[in-house]
Design an enzyme around this catalytic site. Structure first.
Site, short mmCIF file in Angstrom:
data_model
loop_
_atom_site.label_atom_id
_atom_site.label_comp_id
_atom_site.label_asym_id
_atom_site.label_seq_id
_atom_site.Cartn_x
_atom_site.Cartn_y
_atom_site.Cartn_z
N CYS A 138 0.80 -1.23 0.00
CA CYS A 138 0.00 0.00 0.00
C CYS A 138 0.83 1.27 0.00
CB CYS A 138 -1.02 0.00 1.14
SG CYS A 138 -0.41 -0.57 2.72
N HIS A 147 -1.42 7.79 7.07
CA HIS A 147 -1.74 6.46 6.54
C HIS A 147 -3.01 5.96 7.22
CE1 HIS A 147 -1.02 2.82 4.37
NE2 HIS A 147 -0.90 2.08 5.47
N GLU A 191 1.93 4.97 14.21
CA GLU A 191 2.04 6.17 13.40
C GLU A 191 2.02 7.42 14.27
OE1 GLU A 191 0.28 8.19 9.30
OE2 GLU A 191 -0.75 6.44 10.15
N LYS A 250 -9.04 7.53 4.81
CA LYS A 250 -9.50 6.15 4.67
C LYS A 250 -10.80 5.93 5.42
CE LYS A 250 -4.92 4.11 3.87
NZ LYS A 250 -4.15 5.38 3.82
N HIS A 260 -9.57 1.68 2.63
CA HIS A 260 -8.15 1.45 2.32
C HIS A 260 -8.08 0.82 0.94
CE1 HIS A 260 -4.02 0.68 2.42
NE2 HIS A 260 -3.88 0.26 3.67
N PHE A 295 2.53 -2.91 4.51
CA PHE A 295 2.92 -4.25 4.93
C PHE A 295 4.31 -4.54 4.36
CE2 PHE A 295 -1.02 -7.07 5.91
CZ PHE A 295 -1.24 -6.34 7.06
#
Length: 404
Positions: free
Chosen positions: A162, A294, A305, A326, A331, A390
């Site tokens: 992502c 994110h 984060e 998001k 997402h 990831f």
């Protein structure tokens, strides 16, 4: 001397709508595009929500012969690229063929894969669709963008989960700034809304059952979305010379790798990527006015984060708005860096802070002004857009409002 890089075209499809105008309207209104999944039979699943691109009719954009070769992911990518190039005006006129590039996220054609496996294993068909391979290949969307728009310069796909689309935009930025390209179309599309992929994400136990609530204490996981974002990046001098509308200026790009865990994020590495982007842009932390986070709404990601943001911004974080869109359009995985970047450009250009929807209660581990539940007018001059993927592959883009 390095060239400056202008953002002259924007394109998007998301759960907020089928173009940039609808995306912007949804951001401002606090629209939540997440709802019951309609395109996939989810009766056997625990998770029954997603952020679908509703109302998209492929036949409105492609003739039947084309559709046999394009997975839904590539359809989104091409339509968003068309929008971005139309928005940029005659950006390709007078440019040598080898000096226009297309850099995109690498995204598997999951619908093609799902269809072929169903035919082979469930229906016992003797063979899948003859174009399964070109429809499924990760470079399919960038290939179709080049063919559709007539691009002949450097073109390739980047795979970093992502962070892929953010890495694609950052790479295109570097190629223009370094003098290799005059114009680039960059971004990414993604549609993982298939039975196989939804069941696979469900098996990871990271999907939210009811809503996406980034940074809220009761957050329960992410919501899968689909869509595409595209931008036209251009040498600033050339853009000014042709009288282009400049939506924003891309000024910095930072990258890092955690090198630790395939799923768990790392604070120090995320902080490093943000720091590198600011250093590349020549910005001090206190000069940043907005962060497009994110913000996946998983317990660990949001906590990590926030800690990374505190490490980079220190006391400035107490007055720095940080939101996750998001919560509105889900997402979108490999496309998320592009859609989040388009969102950030719109925030700068239009003078507002996109909201974090679904927020119900503060979390001491996420001590942020996350712009809860409603957008907010704000004259912001600088922003960063973060992607932490990831596998620990991180990309952060820094941009400025263009004021002439």
């Amino acid at each position: 001397m390095s060239a400056r890089v202008a953002v002259t075209g924007l394109g998007s499809l998301s759960a907020l709508g089928l173009d940039v105008a609808a995306h912007l309207a949804g951001l401002r209104a606090g629209t939540v595009g997440i709802g019951p999944t309609q395109g996939v039979d989810v009766s056997a699943m625990k998770t029954k929500i997603s952020a679908e691109v509703r109302g998209f009719v492929a036949e409105d954009h492609f003739d039947p012969r084309q559709l046999g070769l394009l997975d839904r992911t590539s359809q989104f990518a091409v339509v968003a690229a068309r929008q971005a190039l139309a928005d940029a005006g005659p950006a390709l006129e007078g440019v040598a063929r080898h000096r226009v590039g297309a850099i995109y996220a690498a995204s598997v054609g999951f619908h093609a894969v799902d269809d072929s496996y169903r035919k082979l294993y469930l229906e016992q068909a003797p063979r899948p669709h003859p174009f399964t391979v070109p429809r499924a290949m990760p470079s399919g969307q960038v290939s179709h963008v080049t063919m559709d728009l007539g691009i002949h310069g450097p073109a390739f796909a980047i795979a970093s989960a992502c962070s892929s689309a953010a890495h694609a935009i950052g790479t295109a930025f570097q190629m223009i700034r370094g003098g290799m390209l005059d114009v680039a179309i960059a971004g990414g599309g993604e549609s993982q809304l298939t039975y196989g992929m939804l069941k696979s994400w469900e098996a990871l136990r990271v999907l939210a059952p009811e809503a996406c609530r980034p940074f809220s204490k009761d957050r329960a996981g992410l919501v899968i979305g689909e869509g595409a974002g595209a931008v036209v990046l251009e040498n600033m001098d050339r853009a000014l010379a042709r009288g282009a509308t400049i939506h924003a200026e891309l000024v910095g790009f930072g990258m890092s790798a955690d090198g630790k865990d395939i799923t768990a994020p790392d604070r120090d590495s995320a902080a490093a990527a943000m720091g590198f982007a600011l250093e590349d842009a020549g910005l001090a932390p206190e000069q940043v006015d907005y962060v497009s986070a994110h913000g996946t709404a998983t317990a660990l990601n949001d906590k990590t984060e926030t800690a990374a943001l505190r490490q980079v911004f220190g006391a400035h974080l107490d007055k720095l708005p940080v939101s996750s869109s998001k919560s509105q359009y889900g997402h979108t995985m490999n496309a998320s860096g592009a859609l989040d970047f388009v969102t950030s450009v719109l925030a700068l250009r239009e003078g507002f802070l996109p909201p974090t929807m679904g927020f119900t209660e503060p979390d001491p581990d996420c001590d942020l002004d996350c712009v809860p539940n409603a957008s907010r007018p704000a004259a912001i001059e600088t922003a960063i857009s973060s992607s932490f993927a990831f596998g620990g592959l991180n990309a952060v883009l820094a941009l400025k409002r263009y004021g002439g």
